[in-house]
Design a protein around this motif. Sequence first.
Motif, PDB file in Angstrom:
ATOM      1  N   ASP A  61       0.848  -1.195   0.000  1.00 38.16           N
ATOM      2  CA  ASP A  61       0.000   0.000   0.000  1.00 38.16           C
ATOM      3  C   ASP A  61       0.882   1.244   0.000  1.00 38.16           C
ATOM      4  O   ASP A  61       1.484   1.588   1.024  1.00 38.16           O
ATOM      5  N   ASP A  62       0.981   1.875  -1.163  1.00 36.00           N
ATOM      6  CA  ASP A  62       1.644   3.175  -1.274  1.00 36.00           C
ATOM      7  C   ASP A  62       3.054   3.180  -0.661  1.00 36.00           C
ATOM      8  O   ASP A  62       3.343   3.965   0.240  1.00 36.00           O
ATOM      9  N   GLY A  63       3.899   2.316  -1.173  1.00 33.38           N
ATOM     10  CA  GLY A  63       5.292   2.309  -0.745  1.00 33.38           C
ATOM     11  C   GLY A  63       5.567   1.542   0.529  1.00 33.38           C
ATOM     12  O   GLY A  63       6.693   1.572   1.041  1.00 33.38           O
ATOM     13  N   VAL A  64       4.544   0.859   1.039  1.00 33.77           N
ATOM     14  CA  VAL A  64       4.679   0.154   2.317  1.00 33.77           C
ATOM     15  C   VAL A  64       4.241  -1.296   2.115  1.00 33.77           C
ATOM     16  O   VAL A  64       3.255  -1.563   1.419  1.00 33.77           O
ATOM     17  N   ILE A  65       4.970  -2.227   2.749  1.00 29.66           N
ATOM     18  CA  ILE A  65       4.528  -3.619   2.781  1.00 29.66           C
ATOM     19  C   ILE A  65       4.072  -3.954   4.197  1.00 29.66           C
ATOM     20  O   ILE A  65       4.786  -3.656   5.167  1.00 29.66           O
ATOM     21  N   GLU A  66       2.887  -4.526   4.285  1.00 28.82           N
ATOM     22  CA  GLU A  66       2.342  -4.934   5.585  1.00 28.82           C
ATOM     23  C   GLU A  66       2.498  -6.438   5.719  1.00 28.82           C
ATOM     24  O   GLU A  66       2.062  -7.200   4.857  1.00 28.82           O
ATOM     25  N   CYS A  67       3.127  -6.866   6.798  1.00 25.18           N
ATOM     26  CA  CYS A  67       3.365  -8.281   7.053  1.00 25.18           C
ATOM     27  C   CYS A  67       2.023  -9.018   7.205  1.00 25.18           C
ATOM     28  O   CYS A  67       1.115  -8.529   7.883  1.00 25.18           O
ATOM     29  N   PRO A  68       1.909 -10.211   6.595  1.00 27.79           N
ATOM     30  CA  PRO A  68       0.637 -10.930   6.650  1.00 27.79           C
ATOM     31  C   PRO A  68       0.347 -11.552   8.012  1.00 27.79           C
ATOM     32  O   PRO A  68      -0.793 -11.934   8.276  1.00 27.79           O
ATOM     33  N   LEU A  69       1.356 -11.634   8.892  1.00 23.15           N
ATOM     34  CA  LEU A  69       1.127 -12.355  10.153  1.00 23.15           C
ATOM     35  C   LEU A  69       0.627 -11.441  11.277  1.00 23.15           C
ATOM     36  O   LEU A  69      -0.381 -11.722  11.914  1.00 23.15           O
ATOM     37  N   HIS A  70       1.352 -10.335  11.532  1.00 23.36           N
ATOM     38  CA  HIS A  70       0.942  -9.436  12.633  1.00 23.36           C
ATOM     39  C   HIS A  70       0.837  -7.982  12.191  1.00 23.36           C
ATOM     40  O   HIS A  70       0.817  -7.078  13.035  1.00 23.36           O
ATOM     41  N   ALA A  71       0.875  -7.764  10.899  1.00 25.15           N
ATOM     42  CA  ALA A  71       0.635  -6.427  10.347  1.00 25.15           C
ATOM     43  C   ALA A  71       1.735  -5.403  10.632  1.00 25.15           C
ATOM     44  O   ALA A  71       1.491  -4.197  10.551  1.00 25.15           O
ATOM     45  N   GLY A  72       2.951  -5.879  10.964  1.00 28.49           N
ATOM     46  CA  GLY A  72       4.071  -4.945  10.998  1.00 28.49           C
ATOM     47  C   GLY A  72       4.272  -4.364   9.604  1.00 28.49           C
ATOM     48  O   GLY A  72       3.961  -5.003   8.605  1.00 28.49           O
ATOM     49  N   LYS A  73       4.783  -3.121   9.547  1.00 30.56           N
ATOM     50  CA  LYS A  73       4.932  -2.460   8.251  1.00 30.56           C
ATOM     51  C   LYS A  73       6.383  -2.038   8.012  1.00 30.56           C
ATOM     52  O   LYS A  73       7.081  -1.619   8.944  1.00 30.56           O
ATOM     53  N   PHE A  74       6.766  -2.102   6.728  1.00 35.91           N
ATOM     54  CA  PHE A  74       8.126  -1.752   6.314  1.00 35.91           C
ATOM     55  C   PHE A  74       8.079  -0.905   5.057  1.00 35.91           C
ATOM     56  O   PHE A  74       7.234  -1.124   4.179  1.00 35.91           O
ATOM     57  N   CYS A  75       9.012   0.023   4.971  1.00 30.92           N
ATOM     58  CA  CYS A  75       9.143   0.856   3.779  1.00 30.92           C
ATOM     59  C   CYS A  75       9.736   0.021   2.640  1.00 30.92           C
ATOM     60  O   CYS A  75      10.784  -0.614   2.816  1.00 30.92           O
ATOM     61  N   LEU A  76       9.094   0.040   1.481  1.00 28.73           N
ATOM     62  CA  LEU A  76       9.608  -0.720   0.345  1.00 28.73           C
ATOM     63  C   LEU A  76      10.911  -0.127  -0.184  1.00 28.73           C
ATOM     64  O   LEU A  76      11.729  -0.837  -0.767  1.00 28.73           O
ATOM     65  N   ARG A  77      11.125   1.161  -0.001  1.00 33.19           N
ATOM     66  CA  ARG A  77      12.308   1.809  -0.578  1.00 33.19           C
ATOM     67  C   ARG A  77      13.594   1.486   0.169  1.00 33.19           C
ATOM     68  O   ARG A  77      14.672   1.471  -0.415  1.00 33.19           O
ATOM     69  N   ASN A  78      13.471   1.260   1.488  1.00 36.13           N
ATOM     70  CA  ASN A  78      14.705   1.062   2.256  1.00 36.13           C
ATOM     71  C   ASN A  78      14.612  -0.011   3.343  1.00 36.13           C
ATOM     72  O   ASN A  78      15.587  -0.232   4.066  1.00 36.13           O
ATOM     73  N   GLY A  79      13.483  -0.666   3.480  1.00 36.85           N
ATOM     74  CA  GLY A  79      13.348  -1.732   4.474  1.00 36.85           C
ATOM     75  C   GLY A  79      13.147  -1.243   5.896  1.00 36.85           C
ATOM     76  O   GLY A  79      13.096  -2.050   6.828  1.00 36.85           O
ATOM     77  N   GLU A  80      12.994   0.068   6.052  1.00 35.11           N
ATOM     78  CA  GLU A  80      12.847   0.625   7.404  1.00 35.11           C
ATOM     79  C   GLU A  80      11.534   0.161   8.034  1.00 35.11           C
ATOM     80  O   GLU A  80      10.488   0.162   7.394  1.00 35.11           O
ATOM     81  N   VAL A  81      11.612  -0.242   9.312  1.00 34.77           N
ATOM     82  CA  VAL A  81      10.410  -0.654  10.020  1.00 34.77           C
ATOM     83  C   VAL A  81       9.568   0.588  10.326  1.00 34.77           C
ATOM     84  O   VAL A  81      10.089   1.637  10.732  1.00 34.77           O
ATOM     85  N   LEU A  82       8.246   0.455  10.098  1.00 38.53           N
ATOM     86  CA  LEU A  82       7.356   1.613  10.256  1.00 38.53           C
ATOM     87  C   LEU A  82       6.314   1.402  11.343  1.00 38.53           C
ATOM     88  O   LEU A  82       5.668   2.362  11.764  1.00 38.53           O
ATOM     89  N   SER A  83       6.093   0.135  11.751  1.00 37.80           N
ATOM     90  CA  SER A  83       5.094  -0.055  12.801  1.00 37.80           C
ATOM     91  C   SER A  83       5.328  -1.342  13.568  1.00 37.80           C
ATOM     92  O   SER A  83       5.893  -2.303  13.049  1.00 37.80           O
ATOM     93  N   MET A  84       4.874  -1.337  14.807  1.00 37.98           N
ATOM     94  CA  MET A  84       4.921  -2.494  15.686  1.00 37.98           C
ATOM     95  C   MET A  84       3.997  -3.578  15.115  1.00 37.98           C
ATOM     96  O   MET A  84       3.055  -3.243  14.397  1.00 37.98           O
TER      97      MET A  84
END
Length: 107
Positions: A61-84
């Motif tokens: 979703d708009d440059g972000v990948i949301e993990c399918p297991l617990h919904a942690g989010k990461f920036c697609l451009r650099n792999g930076e973690v964005l959410s717990m």
Amino acid sequence: MSEGILVAQTDDVPDGEAIKIDAAVTGTVDDIAIFNDGGEFFALDDTCSHEEASLSDGWIDDGVIECPLHAGKFCLRNGEVLSMPATENVACHRLIVDGSDIRLVPN
Ligand code: FES
């Protein structure tokens, strides 16, 4: 000789989707997830930094990948973690799109 490892064709990864490339192909420690977000391609380590989940099975979703297991989010451009609950980044890799070829330049 072209730089990087040929890992896919652009048609293999439709917009809004991802594929997983086995580490045996890429020579990387982890399998690699290739994402297509609006026609831009990105590569991250496939395994979530939180637990054993495959980010290529997640939602883009708009440059972000949301993990399918617990919904942690990461920036697609650099792999930076964005959410717990994830707290660590995932490795990001450079891609070269050359015509229909997608080449991976691993970290
Ligand atoms: Fe990805 Fe938990 S396994 S957020």
